[in-house]
Write an enzyme that holds these catalytic residues in place. Structure first.
Site, mmCIF file in Angstrom:
data_model
loop_
_atom_site.group_PDB
_atom_site.id
_atom_site.type_symbol
_atom_site.label_atom_id
_atom_site.label_comp_id
_atom_site.label_asym_id
_atom_site.label_seq_id
_atom_site.Cartn_x
_atom_site.Cartn_y
_atom_site.Cartn_z
ATOM 1 N N GLU A 427 -20.611 9.132 -18.942
ATOM 2 C CA GLU A 427 -21.674 8.254 -18.430
ATOM 3 C C GLU A 427 -22.764 8.004 -19.467
ATOM 4 O OE1 GLU A 427 -23.127 9.721 -14.680
ATOM 5 O OE2 GLU A 427 -21.179 9.503 -13.726
ATOM 6 N N GLU A 503 -14.253 11.480 -12.620
ATOM 7 C CA GLU A 503 -15.191 12.289 -11.827
ATOM 8 C C GLU A 503 -15.158 11.739 -10.416
ATOM 9 O OE1 GLU A 503 -18.655 13.403 -14.268
ATOM 10 O OE2 GLU A 503 -19.790 13.241 -12.415
HETATM 11 C C1 GAL Z 1 -22.365 12.284 -12.439
HETATM 12 C C2 GAL Z 1 -22.541 13.052 -13.736
HETATM 13 C C3 GAL Z 1 -22.471 14.541 -13.506
HETATM 14 C C4 GAL Z 1 -23.323 14.923 -12.344
HETATM 15 C C5 GAL Z 1 -22.831 14.190 -11.134
HETATM 16 C C6 GAL Z 1 -23.546 14.540 -9.859
HETATM 17 O O1 GAL Z 1 -22.880 11.031 -12.492
HETATM 18 O O2 GAL Z 1 -21.568 12.686 -14.651
HETATM 19 O O3 GAL Z 1 -22.910 15.209 -14.658
HETATM 20 O O4 GAL Z 1 -24.634 14.590 -12.631
HETATM 21 O O5 GAL Z 1 -23.017 12.821 -11.353
HETATM 22 O O6 GAL Z 1 -23.095 13.746 -8.812
#
Ligand code: GAL
Length: 816
Positions: A427, A503
């Site tokens: 990100e 993710e």
């Molecule tokens: C994502 C990020 C992670 C964490 C997560 C929480 O956007 O890559 O590091 O912050 O959100 O939802």
């Protein structure tokens, strides 16, 4: 270079370099008797410095984990842009509220036995948090920046022959430098490697398998050397330690040997069968053997193909993965193999087969374990490139260090069979703008140059921007973070022909805590700063597990998912970023103590295909809710089940397609609470009862129950036993809401190491032998000493029958 499509990568990889034969090379682990002091301007590298007031510590070490928690530490007044925030607010526990900021020094005396002019000495760090500056005998040897990087220096010219030498390391952590708890200190191994002047070059041996058939695997080994060796001899052993093939080579291409060996009828590495071979490489000059390295390796074939997706050894599969931060809960970030192994055992039982090291280089120990235990791995590098997420983050170093950091990451780890993909970033704000597209290409090219056998991904949250700019199109693997509504469009617009859920979920819950009414909600908060374990709460940018399952099941071009996160971690207490005392995450499938939350069973019901899962929630102790609607969920691999409350049927539920939740969970929404016994009977697809499970309302806490993860641990001063402590009523029924304050005493051949109850709002320190139960449980961690013998744990609490447990520490090597 990688041909763009289809991406087919053939690899045979080998393992962390270990050495034998002290006449050729010696590896000195600098683990014990370090002197440590926190503070400014200690000028510790001056040899005359008095360390009598310094603490003696072992490395790996995390100076900040002992607390105390303090809301003013690294209080960040920020708008978290990637969370869609536009107005800056005060974030208290974002980096864990632990004292990681500041300068500190480590000092260590060492000798190099039989040092002479023919020797070379390297000092190797696998991570130093952060901005390490290295001094030997008062002189500065070098420095690095990123705390997670592996790096080394040649310190031969700084060594005092056959005398005491003094190593000093200065570390500096700035506030506003992280989005989670980074830890502090020499948190990974430090080693001296002493070789002759003619030797293998550090992190420069690379094995691939350009060809794998059922009958033969071609093992290609490229080894860079220093000096003028005459010959390289290589032997390959199978897992049973039988020599299966050998080779001798005297042709040096510049500074590189290149060999090809054939392994007949190769046994392939996979998560289900993590078969490892061993290679021994011996280097000779005109006087004989000069260097020798021994390495394990695996043989496996990976490919990523449009519309077909990912396959391992020719079989299409989807990643059943989790993202993990590097901290180990109450142990902080100091690497400990027993703690890492426990995490992986828990994940294995859940059916997980892959890990993503979010958002930085993994420890070598974690990779070794993933090789051995069978987990595929995405090794990630950065959370920031040139544009900041936090003011003092990696953006300060990107231009000068990114290439060096990637080169070292790949060089040090590319021989681990578990790694099936690199990640160049997570990100990164550079997703916006033309410069970012160039940076993505530049980084990916470096990964390809250093390792042409694996593809590269970036976890993208700005999916629309990356579709428009070409950023997503140029990556080997387009990784989407959340954004389930954009998968279809991204698949159509990106050319790769597949999408990775790099993710997923970011569902939030607190173990054993249930909120009413039971409904799906985004960024939901409560007065107790907990989140509901009905697994229906998520962030404004994220979703529920079931929403991902739909994509995984229905879209053949989705190649798997990496759930945020496998375990809770210190820092980032969303949705309570702005309230104190929340100081650790709610995202974990398992809590900070490593105890499974309900979600564990939801993933297990899909992922563990070897075993059945049947799990009921919530608990059944709802004094005061008599007659009120108290929904019951069952997480199971069976498609239907009947629920009974105190013997009375509450009906049969079947999985159905009315909603993603109905598809993956069995839900009885209209149950009226009455105390007693809740029983579920699951049916197989023929409609026959196949399994049952019941939970009961407990009485008052009466006695303490102790359940260790292992009864015998290694007497090596490092091994750990994790004991789950809970309380039961008079009839042995667990008390799921108990909050008793407990005291712990450890005697014998071990010491009390830490305790954790998984409560994200607890300010009780982890290293003191007392803590309150949270939702009826906590975990005590005991560390072995280097003496064999009995270890006793006594646990006491007011009005409770004491718990006593006897473990053993053994000198006979135990499987951890
Ligand atoms: C994502 C990020 C992670 C964490 C997560 C929480 O956007 O890559 O590091 O912050 O959100 O939802």
């Amino acid at each position: 270079m990688i041909n763009k499509y289809p991406l087919v990568f053939l690899c045979c990889l080998f393992y962390q370099i270990q050495f034998i034969g002290s006449q050729t090379r010696e590896v000195i682990l600098l683990d014990k008797d370090w002197k440590f002091k926190k503070g400014k301007s200690l000028e510790a590298h001056k040899t005359s410095f008095d360390t009598s007031s310094w603490e003696t510590v072992s490395v790996p070490h995390d100076w900040a984990i002992y607390g105390p928690f303090n809301k003013d530490i690294d209080k960040q007044v920020v708008a978290i842009e990637q969370n869609g925030e536009q107005i800056a607010t005060e974030k208290t526990g974002r980096t864990g509220a632990l004292p990681y900021i500041g300068e500190a020094w480590y000092r260590k005396n060492f000798q190099i036995p039989e040092f002479d002019t023919n020797k070379r000495v390297l000092i190797v760090f696998e991570g130093a948090m952060s901005e390490p500056e290295i001094f030997v005998n008062g002189k500065k040897v070098g420095e690095w920046k990123y705390g997670y990087s592996y790096f080394y220096f040649d310190i031969t010219n700084y060594i005092n022959a056959s005398e005491e030498n003094l190593l000093a390391v200065k570390l500096t952590n700035m506030g506003l430098s992280s989005r989670w708890y980074p830890g502090a200190g020499l948190f990974r191994k430090v080693q001296l490697i002493v070789t002759q002047k003619t030797s293998f070059k550090q992190w420069n041996t690379f094995i691939t398998t350009p060809l794998i058939t059922d009958s033969l695997a071609q093992i290609n080994i490229k080894s860079e050397v220093i000096g003028k060796p005459l010959r390289l001899e290589t032997e390959i052993y199978n897992a049973e330690n039988n020599l299966i093939v050998s080779n001798s080579s005297d042709v040096l291409f510049g500074d590189k040997f290149e060999e090809n060996l054939g392994v007949k009828n190769p046994k392939l590495w996979s998560p289900e069968s993590p078969y490892l071979y061993t290679a021994k490489l011996k280097l000779y000059d005109d006087k004989g053997l000069v260097d020798e390295i021994t390495q394990r390796f695996g043989i496996r074939r990976i490919s990523y193909q449009p519309n077909k997706g990912f396959s391992l050894n020719g079989k299409i599969r989807k990643f059943k993965g989790v993202c993990l931060h590097h901290d180990l809960g109450p142990l902080g970030v100091a690497v400990n193999k027993a703690a890492l192994k426990r995490q992986l055992r828990i994940l294995k039982d859940m059916g997980c087969d892959a890990i993503r090291s979010a958002h930085n280089m993994p420890s070598i120990e974690q990779l070794e374990l993933c090789d051995e235990m069978g987990f595929m791995f995405i090794a990630e590098s950065f959370d920031e490139w040139a544009k900041p997420k936090v003011k003092n983050g990696y953006n300060r170093f990107f231009n000068d260090y990114a290439e060096k950091d990637v080169v070292n990451l790949v060089g040090a780890t590319r021989n681990h069979p578990c790694i099936v993909m690199w990640s160049a970033g997570n990100e990164v704000p550079d997703q916006w703008g033309a410069e970012g597209v160039k940076r993505a290409k530049w980084l990916q090219d470096i990964f390809h140059r250093e390792d042409p056998t694996r593809p590269v991904t970036v976890g993208m949250d700005q999916v629309e921007a990356t579709m428009a700019s070409g950023f997503g199109a140029l990556l080997d693997i387009p990784g989407l973070n959340y954004r389930v509504h954009l998968y279809e469009e991204a698949y159509k617009r990106f050319p790769q022909g597949f999408i990775l859920g790099s993710e997923t979920a970011s569902t939030v819950s607190s173990r054993g805590i249930y909120k009413f009414p039971v409904e799906r909600a985004s960024m939901k908060t409560y007065d107790d700063y907990q989140s509901s374990s009905y697994d229906l709460e998520h962030c404004s940018w994220s979703n529920l597990p079931d929403d991902d399952f739909v994509l995984q099941d229905d879209k053949p071009w989705v190649i798997g998912e990496f759930v945020w996160t496998g375990f809770d971690y210190l820092g980032e207490p969303t949705p309570y970023d702005e309230v104190w005392p929340s100081r650790s995450s709610y995202f974990g499938i398992n809590d900070l103590a490593g105890l499974p939350k309900d979600r564990y069973y939801l993933y297990r019901s899909r992922w563990n295909t070897n075993d059945n899962t049947l799990h009921i929630l919530p608990h059944w102790n709802w004094e005061g809710r008599e007659g009120e609607t108290t929904p019951v969920f069952v997480y199971t691999n069976y498609n239907s089940a009947e629920l009974f409350l105190n013997g009375k049927s509450l009906g049969v539920q079947r999985k159905n397609s009315a909603s993603p939740q109905n598809r993956y969970r069995l839900m009885w929404m209209d149950v009226n609470y009455e105390p007693g016994t809740l029983k579920v009977v699951a049916f197989d697809d023929g409609g026959n009862p196949a399994a049952e499970k019941e939970i009961r309302t407990s009485g008052k806490p009466h006695k303490i129950s102790l359940k260790p993860d292992r009864m015998v641990i290694n007497a090596d001063g490092k091994d750990l036993a994790f004991i789950t402590v809970s309380v039961e009523d008079k009839n042995g029924i667990p008390c799921p809401t108990a909050t008793n304050q407990l005291e712990f005493r450890v005697n014998g051949a071990g010491t009390f190491r830490a305790v954790c109850n998984g409560d994200a709002t607890s300010l009780e320190p982890f290293h003191l032998p007392t803590m309150k139960l949270f939702s009826g449980k906590l975990v005590v961690v005991i560390q072995s000493s280097d003496k064999a013998g009995d270890i006793t744990l006594e646990v006491k609490g007011d009005d409770l029958k004491e718990g006593i447990l006897r473990l053993k520490a053994s000198k006979v090597k135990q499987n951890m």
